[in-house]
Design a protein around this motif. Structure first.
Motif, PDB file in Angstrom:
ATOM      1  N   ARG A   2      -2.981  -2.547   6.265  1.00 28.37           N
ATOM      2  CA  ARG A   2      -3.777  -3.206   7.306  1.00 28.37           C
ATOM      3  C   ARG A   2      -4.710  -4.170   6.583  1.00 28.37           C
ATOM      4  NH1 ARG A   2      -5.707  -2.430  12.666  1.00 28.37           N
ATOM      5  NH2 ARG A   2      -7.930  -2.887  12.930  1.00 28.37           N
ATOM      6  N   ILE A   3      -4.562  -5.446   6.879  1.00 27.17           N
ATOM      7  CA  ILE A   3      -5.297  -6.482   6.155  1.00 27.17           C
ATOM      8  C   ILE A   3      -6.237  -7.188   7.111  1.00 27.17           C
ATOM      9  CG2 ILE A   3      -5.058  -8.643   4.865  1.00 27.17           C
ATOM     10  CD1 ILE A   3      -2.320  -7.579   3.928  1.00 27.17           C
ATOM     11  N   LEU A   4      -7.479  -7.374   6.674  1.00 25.97           N
ATOM     12  CA  LEU A   4      -8.477  -8.119   7.431  1.00 25.97           C
ATOM     13  C   LEU A   4      -8.620  -9.499   6.809  1.00 25.97           C
ATOM     14  CD1 LEU A   4     -11.244  -5.363   7.758  1.00 25.97           C
ATOM     15  CD2 LEU A   4      -9.247  -5.748   9.223  1.00 25.97           C
ATOM     16  N   VAL A   5      -8.454 -10.540   7.604  1.00 32.20           N
ATOM     17  CA  VAL A   5      -8.635 -11.909   7.151  1.00 32.20           C
ATOM     18  C   VAL A   5      -9.905 -12.441   7.806  1.00 32.20           C
ATOM     19  CG1 VAL A   5      -7.708 -14.252   7.096  1.00 32.20           C
ATOM     20  CG2 VAL A   5      -6.163 -12.282   6.829  1.00 32.20           C
ATOM     21  N   VAL A   6     -10.848 -12.883   6.998  1.00 34.58           N
ATOM     22  CA  VAL A   6     -12.114 -13.411   7.505  1.00 34.58           C
ATOM     23  C   VAL A   6     -12.060 -14.930   7.401  1.00 34.58           C
ATOM     24  CG1 VAL A   6     -14.621 -13.416   7.261  1.00 34.58           C
ATOM     25  CG2 VAL A   6     -13.315 -11.324   6.777  1.00 34.58           C
ATOM     26  N   ARG A  22       5.299 -10.296   5.630  1.00 37.81           N
ATOM     27  CA  ARG A  22       5.641  -9.275   4.642  1.00 37.81           C
ATOM     28  C   ARG A  22       5.526  -7.864   5.212  1.00 37.81           C
ATOM     29  NH1 ARG A  22       4.935 -11.566  -0.976  1.00 37.81           N
ATOM     30  NH2 ARG A  22       5.014 -13.828  -0.634  1.00 37.81           N
ATOM     31  N   GLY A  23       5.361  -7.752   6.526  1.00 35.05           N
ATOM     32  CA  GLY A  23       5.407  -6.457   7.187  1.00 35.05           C
ATOM     33  C   GLY A  23       4.088  -5.768   7.401  1.00 35.05           C
ATOM     34  N   HIS A  24       2.977  -6.439   7.095  1.00 38.21           N
ATOM     35  CA  HIS A  24       1.669  -5.803   7.228  1.00 38.21           C
ATOM     36  C   HIS A  24       1.053  -6.066   8.592  1.00 38.21           C
ATOM     37  CE1 HIS A  24       2.012  -5.044   2.966  1.00 38.21           C
ATOM     38  NE2 HIS A  24       2.150  -6.338   2.728  1.00 38.21           N
ATOM     39  N   GLU A 156       0.849 -13.250  17.215  1.00 35.58           N
ATOM     40  CA  GLU A 156       0.581 -12.232  18.236  1.00 35.58           C
ATOM     41  C   GLU A 156       1.872 -11.682  18.822  1.00 35.58           C
ATOM     42  OE1 GLU A 156      -2.011 -14.421  20.784  1.00 35.58           O
ATOM     43  OE2 GLU A 156      -3.825 -13.764  19.724  1.00 35.58           O
ATOM     44  N   ALA A 157       2.892 -12.521  18.884  1.00 30.89           N
ATOM     45  CA  ALA A 157       4.178 -12.084  19.444  1.00 30.89           C
ATOM     46  C   ALA A 157       4.848 -11.001  18.603  1.00 30.89           C
ATOM     47  CB  ALA A 157       5.113 -13.279  19.597  1.00 30.89           C
ATOM     48  N   THR A 158       4.418 -10.845  17.343  1.00 30.82           N
ATOM     49  CA  THR A 158       5.006  -9.817  16.481  1.00 30.82           C
ATOM     50  C   THR A 158       4.481  -8.425  16.812  1.00 30.82           C
ATOM     51  OG1 THR A 158       3.293  -9.966  14.752  1.00 30.82           O
ATOM     52  CG2 THR A 158       5.160 -11.511  14.614  1.00 30.82           C
ATOM     53  N   GLY A 159       3.332  -8.340  17.486  1.00 28.25           N
ATOM     54  CA  GLY A 159       2.717  -7.053  17.765  1.00 28.25           C
ATOM     55  C   GLY A 159       1.953  -6.472  16.599  1.00 28.25           C
ATOM     56  N   ARG A 160       1.856  -7.224  15.508  1.00 27.34           N
ATOM     57  CA  ARG A 160       1.149  -6.729  14.317  1.00 27.34           C
ATOM     58  C   ARG A 160      -0.031  -7.629  13.934  1.00 27.34           C
ATOM     59  NH1 ARG A 160       4.359  -7.527  10.406  1.00 27.34           N
ATOM     60  NH2 ARG A 160       6.271  -8.134  11.481  1.00 27.34           N
ATOM     61  N   TYR A 161      -0.547  -8.352  14.918  1.00 25.49           N
ATOM     62  CA  TYR A 161      -1.630  -9.312  14.632  1.00 25.49           C
ATOM     63  C   TYR A 161      -2.639  -9.280  15.771  1.00 25.49           C
ATOM     64  CZ  TYR A 161      -3.985 -13.860  14.293  1.00 25.49           C
ATOM     65  OH  TYR A 161      -4.920 -14.855  14.225  1.00 25.49           O
TER      66      TYR A 161
END
Length: 372
Positions: A2-6, A22-24, A156-161
């Protein structure tokens, strides 16, 4: 992970893109309701030809490939491989174009010297009086005002963002960050891509860093009324990009110095057509802080004069003017400043005027370096 981008600019968004690819899982936080810094106050140029030999050129070429792939998947980013023409009007300027077009890296940069007729055939909107142009088929363009929202929609369409605007990060914790609403966001890694925002928490975490801020002025016109089929630069661009250095440029600088306004504001003409037909034109460079809070009118008069001379008719009416500030690494050999600032956090900033061009490759390099 789980990566946080600021940071919600193009560099932060490209880091989010790489991580999701990359799957995160990614949460991207932005202190403004929408990115408002250099990422939207630029030409949208994917500018390969003028880059410095070595790592910078290699990074730009790789980024150009990545932009094309992204553009195919996200049409809303507005990527187009339109190339660029650096138009020359004097023999001294022509000599610079001739030298680089015959150089050892001309093929890598996509350079070709065109005469006036060939230039007009490639871009019929250029009806002014000139000798020819340096064509670069590697250059491209995106739409800076809409590229990031389009990229976020695809993420957002990936469900992982997750996109969280209006949140200023105030604290780096052992397992993530805390924002100015008092909310905590957990993650395995925090990537700070805060652009020219180098104070506050960034200064507390990183201390003094080898990055300076640069201010520029630009404008957007009414629609041109016809296609400008390529991006366009004037020969003052030769003075500001490292690819053009050599004996011919030395002779140009000695025998044909810039005019007073262009020299005072460190100017070149860059002109790109937006998808709505309008033109983005600029720009100036200011390096000494504190920067002014207003914009000067003289540079716009100069841009209108030069652009009109190349177009062979008056530049369309300017309808928007703005200033912007970007962060630039002070070591010219560095594409960007990347540093570990805590066990669970890295800072990536300072790509300078290369941000829109190189951000996909910079983010790819970060991902590789961190083993994502």
């Amino acid at each position: 992970m789980r990566i946080l981008v600021v940071g919600g600019g193009v560099l932060g968004t490209m880091h989010a893109w790489q991580a999701v690819e990359r799957g995160h899982e990614v949460v991207q936080l932005e202190r403004e309701p929408e990115a408002r810094g250099a990422s939207v106050r630029n030409f949208g140029l994917v500018w390969v030809g003028g880059r410095a030999s070595g790592p910078e050129l290699a990074t730009a070429r790789r980024a150009r490939v990545l932009w094309e792939r992204i553009g195919e998947r996200v049409p809303g980013a507005g990527f187009r491989p339109n190339g660029s023409l650096t138009v020359v009007r004097t023999e001294a300027e022509l000599a610079v174009a001739r030298q680089v077009a015959a150089g050892a890296e001309a093929a890598d940069r996509g350079f070709k010297l065109l005469d006036a007729a060939e230039t007009r055939e490639l871009n019929p909107a250029l009806r002014g009086d000139f000798l020819g142009a340096l064509w670069c088929d590697r250059d491209g363009a995106v739409e800076p005002r809409v590229a990031q929202p389009a990229l976020r929609a695809a993420l957002e369409a990936t469900g992982r963002y997750t996109w969280l605007p209006g949140r200023e990060v105030r604290e780096l914790t052992g397992d993530g960050v805390a924002d100015d609403r008092g909310e905590r966001h957990t993650g395995d890694l925090v990537v700070f891509c805060t652009g020219a925002w180098l104070g506050g928490l960034v200064r507390e975490l990183a201390g003094p860093i080898p990055v300076r801020r640069v201010r520029l002025q630009m404008a957007q016109t009414e629609p041109l009324g016809e296609p400008l089929t390529t991006s366009v630069a004037d020969a003052d661009s030769f003075r500001y990009y490292p690819a053009y250095r050599g004996e011919a440029l030395d002779a140009l600088n000695a025998g044909q110095p810039q005019g007073e306004v262009a020299a005072r504001h460190a100017m070149q003409l860059l002109m790109v057509q937006r998808l709505d037909g309008s033109l983005t034109v600029g720009d100036t460079h200011e390096y000494d802080e504190p920067f002014g809070f207003d914009v000067d009118e003289d540079p716009y008069d100069h841009l209108a004069e030069v652009a009109g001379a190349l177009l062979g008719r008056p530049l369309p009416r300017i309808r928007r003017r703005w200033a912007g500030v970007y962060a630039q690494a002070t070591d010219p050999a560095r594409i960007a400043h990347r540093a570990r600032i805590a066990e669970n956090a890295v800072l990536v900033t300072g790509p300078g005027g290369r941000g829109m061009t190189c951000s996909p490759a910079i983010a790819e390099d970060t991902a590789e370096e961190l083993g994502l």
